[in-house]
Design an enzyme around this catalytic site. Structure first.
Site, PDB file in Angstrom:
ATOM      1  CD  GLU A  89      -2.805   0.928   0.165  1.00 37.16           C
ATOM      2  OE1 GLU A  89      -2.725   1.882  -0.629  1.00 37.16           O
ATOM      3  OE2 GLU A  89      -3.547  -0.042  -0.002  1.00 37.16           O
ATOM      4  CG  PHE A  90       2.611   2.591  -2.810  1.00 35.52           C
ATOM      5  CD1 PHE A  90       3.963   2.489  -2.523  1.00 35.52           C
ATOM      6  CD2 PHE A  90       2.021   1.599  -3.590  1.00 35.52           C
ATOM      7  CE1 PHE A  90       4.722   1.430  -3.012  1.00 35.52           C
ATOM      8  CE2 PHE A  90       2.767   0.538  -4.080  1.00 35.52           C
ATOM      9  CZ  PHE A  90       4.115   0.449  -3.788  1.00 35.52           C
ATOM     10  CB  CYS A 127       5.012   4.851   7.315  1.00 31.58           C
ATOM     11  SG  CYS A 127       3.303   4.400   7.626  1.00 31.58           S
TER      12      CYS A 127
HETATM   13  C1  UGA Z   1       4.299   7.653   4.011  1.00 33.94           C
HETATM   14  C2  UGA Z   1       4.462   7.613   2.483  1.00 33.94           C
HETATM   15  O1  UGA Z   1       4.437   8.944   1.955  1.00 33.94           O
HETATM   16  C3  UGA Z   1       3.327   6.804   1.849  1.00 33.94           C
HETATM   17  O2  UGA Z   1       3.524   6.714   0.451  1.00 33.94           O
HETATM   18  C4  UGA Z   1       3.328   5.399   2.473  1.00 33.94           C
HETATM   19  O3  UGA Z   1       2.292   4.596   1.928  1.00 33.94           O
HETATM   20  C5  UGA Z   1       3.141   5.519   3.985  1.00 33.94           C
HETATM   21  O4  UGA Z   1       4.218   6.309   4.523  1.00 33.94           O
HETATM   22  C6  UGA Z   1       3.155   4.145   4.562  1.00 33.94           C
HETATM   23  O5  UGA Z   1       4.187   3.474   4.491  1.00 33.94           O
HETATM   24  O6  UGA Z   1       2.114   3.660   5.004  1.00 33.94           O
HETATM   25  P1  UGA Z   1       2.775   9.087   5.698  1.00 33.94           P
HETATM   26  O7  UGA Z   1       3.497   8.406   6.806  1.00 33.94           O
HETATM   27  O8  UGA Z   1       1.301   9.217   5.743  1.00 33.94           O
HETATM   28  O9  UGA Z   1       3.091   8.357   4.290  1.00 33.94           O
HETATM   29  O10 UGA Z   1       3.375  10.554   5.633  1.00 33.94           O
HETATM   30  P2  UGA Z   1       4.178  11.449   4.577  1.00 33.94           P
HETATM   31  O11 UGA Z   1       3.254  12.333   3.863  1.00 33.94           O
HETATM   32  O12 UGA Z   1       5.110  10.612   3.783  1.00 33.94           O
HETATM   33  O13 UGA Z   1       5.034  12.336   5.591  1.00 33.94           O
HETATM   34  C7  UGA Z   1       5.997  11.721   6.449  1.00 33.94           C
HETATM   35  C8  UGA Z   1       6.732  12.740   7.243  1.00 33.94           C
HETATM   36  O14 UGA Z   1       7.628  13.476   6.414  1.00 33.94           O
HETATM   37  C9  UGA Z   1       5.876  13.779   7.953  1.00 33.94           C
HETATM   38  O15 UGA Z   1       6.357  13.957   9.264  1.00 33.94           O
HETATM   39  C10 UGA Z   1       6.076  15.036   7.129  1.00 33.94           C
HETATM   40  O16 UGA Z   1       5.924  16.210   7.881  1.00 33.94           O
HETATM   41  C11 UGA Z   1       7.505  14.865   6.671  1.00 33.94           C
HETATM   42  N1  UGA Z   1       7.822  15.596   5.433  1.00 33.94           N
HETATM   43  C12 UGA Z   1       7.163  15.318   4.277  1.00 33.94           C
HETATM   44  C13 UGA Z   1       8.801  16.572   5.446  1.00 33.94           C
HETATM   45  O17 UGA Z   1       9.441  16.845   6.490  1.00 33.94           O
HETATM   46  N2  UGA Z   1       9.099  17.255   4.293  1.00 33.94           N
HETATM   47  C14 UGA Z   1       8.456  16.989   3.138  1.00 33.94           C
HETATM   48  O18 UGA Z   1       8.772  17.635   2.112  1.00 33.94           O
HETATM   49  C15 UGA Z   1       7.456  16.007   3.119  1.00 33.94           C
END
Ligand code: UGA
Length: 440
Positions: free
Chosen positions: A152-153, A264
């Site tokens: 899942e993504f 994640c």
């Molecule tokens: C992440 C992946 O993006 C999904 O594709 C994946 O399916 C999921 O993990 C999983 O394995 O289930 P998610 O944990 O919902 O999704 O969150 P993200 O949107 O990836 O953000 C992760 C973290 O990175 C957050 O703390 C966010 O604030 C941080 N982040 C994100 C940054 O610091 N900078 C950015 O440019 C983007």
């Protein structure tokens, strides 16, 4: 088709509702009776935009039901999706597979007809064949239960759209028949032209882990450049915008600041490192350890910038924290960079008052020692420093001029580079941002 979705945590609840939305008859299964009771009434146990609507309608139509019994699931479905968690093992970088193994064992014991079991959880490469063998050993004579892997993504806060309109579908299968079953499950999504990658089990498992490791690396890359920007008198936000115009790089996941958290990315990077080491490829992924450690250092960096802003010590200081969730549009606080910074500052003697539009209840449960408010303004009353740590859109709309009236000293640290900096400065605030040099 008749589908069971085993595990109704984040992934499972969304997957179950989306499978019903695609027209399947779905049975959601969980050992947690409280969760099942809530879901049966159409209530999601967490905040996810768009989920309540499809959950309520699927439950009302009878397309989606819930149970605590794996025996019911075994009797009901032709396809079983496993959506249980694979958290980090205590005392190790590796993943805890005990929940998934318990599901395989429990399900196998009740199966009386041929079926396909499909793993969706994120697992170390090599897990699926091991589980397939376990399943084959445990099922009754004459019953064939094949195993496929379908990672899942979905992103929290966009989970429903990511499931119903994904960038791609990835399936790891061991036969054309299993592939055909999964094509039927996802037929409405495939009809809209979504790329479908059908591969072996190991490649499917690795695609997921590699995707998360890449995203984590991208974030740590821009945060490393952010440090250089600060040292060189440059601005990481303008730099990221410029890099983003190169379509080979892209602007997404180049937001510098506090770094990544959540349930994640951090644990998946660590599990990848641990698994690669088991496979004899430790040196090849050594840099991912740095990605992880550097990410962690961002939290210390934010604390130290905040300490400098208040004159070297937090003792006797009032600190307002805007944001507790690990990212906006969720109430999830797992490994939240915002809460980690807030709690360190509290432990160093500051009075910390936190606002979050959705995550305050979860944050209060985890950190009852800090104060929580229902508006950003209340969090900022009498503050010597405002920390912007989760970039909810609400915070971008705050009028810095009116907030000036409630704080004791107008200083703000933007840990997410998301506030309109010029506007805050013009209103009289001292503004610090991670990755943006202080003007000489
Ligand atoms: C992440 C992946 O993006 C999904 O594709 C994946 O399916 C999921 O993990 C999983 O394995 O289930 P998610 O944990 O919902 O999704 O969150 P993200 O949107 O990836 O953000 C992760 C973290 O990175 C957050 O703390 C966010 O604030 C941080 N982040 C994100 C940054 O610091 N900078 C950015 O440019 C983007």
């Amino acid at each position: 088709m008749r589908i069971s979705v085993i595990g109704t945590g984040y992934l499972g609840a969304v997957h179950a509702a989306c499978m019903a939305e695609l027209g399947h008859d779905v049975l959601g299964v969980d050992t947690d009776a409280g969760k099942i009771a809530a879901l049966t009434e159409g209530r999601a146990p967490f905040y996810e935009p768009g989920l309540p609507e499809i959950l309520v309608s699927a439950v009302a139509s009878g397309k989606l039901r819930f149970t605590t019994s794996l025996a019911d699931a075994a009797a009901f479905a032709d396809v079983h999706f496993i959506c249980v968690g694979t958290p980090q093992l205590a005392g190790s970088l590796g993943a805890d597979l005990s929940h998934i193994e318990a599901v395989i064992d429990g399900l196998a014991a009740h199966l009386t007809a041929d079926c396909l079991v499909v793993g969706k959880s994120t697992v170390p490469v090599g897990t699926a064949p091991r589980l397939a063998a376990r399943l084959a050993t445990l099922t009754a004579e004459g019953v064939t239960a094949n195993l496929a892997w379908n990672p899942e993504f979905l992103r929290e806060a966009f989970a429903v759209q990511d499931t119903l309109r994904p960038d791609r579908l990835v399936v790891g299968v061991t036969s054309a028949e299993d592939d055909a079953v999964l094509r039927r499950v996802y037929a409405p999504i495939l009809a809209s032209g979504t790329p479908y990658i059908s591969t072996d089990l190991a490649t499917a498992e690795l695609i997921k882990v590699a995707a998360n490791a890449f995203l984590a690396t991208k974030i740590s890359f821009i945060n490393a450049v952010a440090d250089v920007c600060e040292a060189a008198g440059a601005d990481v936000v303008t730099l990221a915008d410029a890099l983003g115009h190169d379509s080979r790089i892209g602007r997404r996941f180049l937001n510098a600041g506090l770094g990544f958290g959540g349930g994640c990315l951090p644990k998946d990077v660590r599990a990848f490192v641990a698994r690669a080491a088991e496979l004899g490829a430790a040196d090849s992924v050594q840099f991912l350890r740095q990605v992880d450690e550097f990410n962690d250092s961002r939290r210390h960096r934010a604390v130290s910038m905040a300490r400098d802003l208040v004159g070297g010590t937090f003792a006797g200081q009032n600190v307002a924290v805007l944001g507790a969730a690990f990212k906006p549009e969720t109430d999830d606080i797992r490994d939240s960079p915002a809460l980690s910074v807030a709690s360190t500052i509290h432990s160093e003697g500051a009075t910390v008052r936190i606002h979050d539009p959705r995550a305050s209840d979860n944050a209060r449960q985890a950190h009852p020692e800090m104060e929580y408010t229902d508006t950003p303004e209340k969090a900022c009353e009498g503050a010597d420093l405002v920390l912007h740590l989760t970039e909810w859109s609400d915070y971008r709309e705050i009028d810095p001029a009116s907030l000036l009236a409630v704080v004791r000293t107008p200083r703000v640290l933007d840990g997410r580079n998301a506030l309109p900096r010029a506007q805050w400065k013009a209103a009289g605030w001292t503004v610090r941002s991670m990755g943006v040099a202080v003007p000489a």
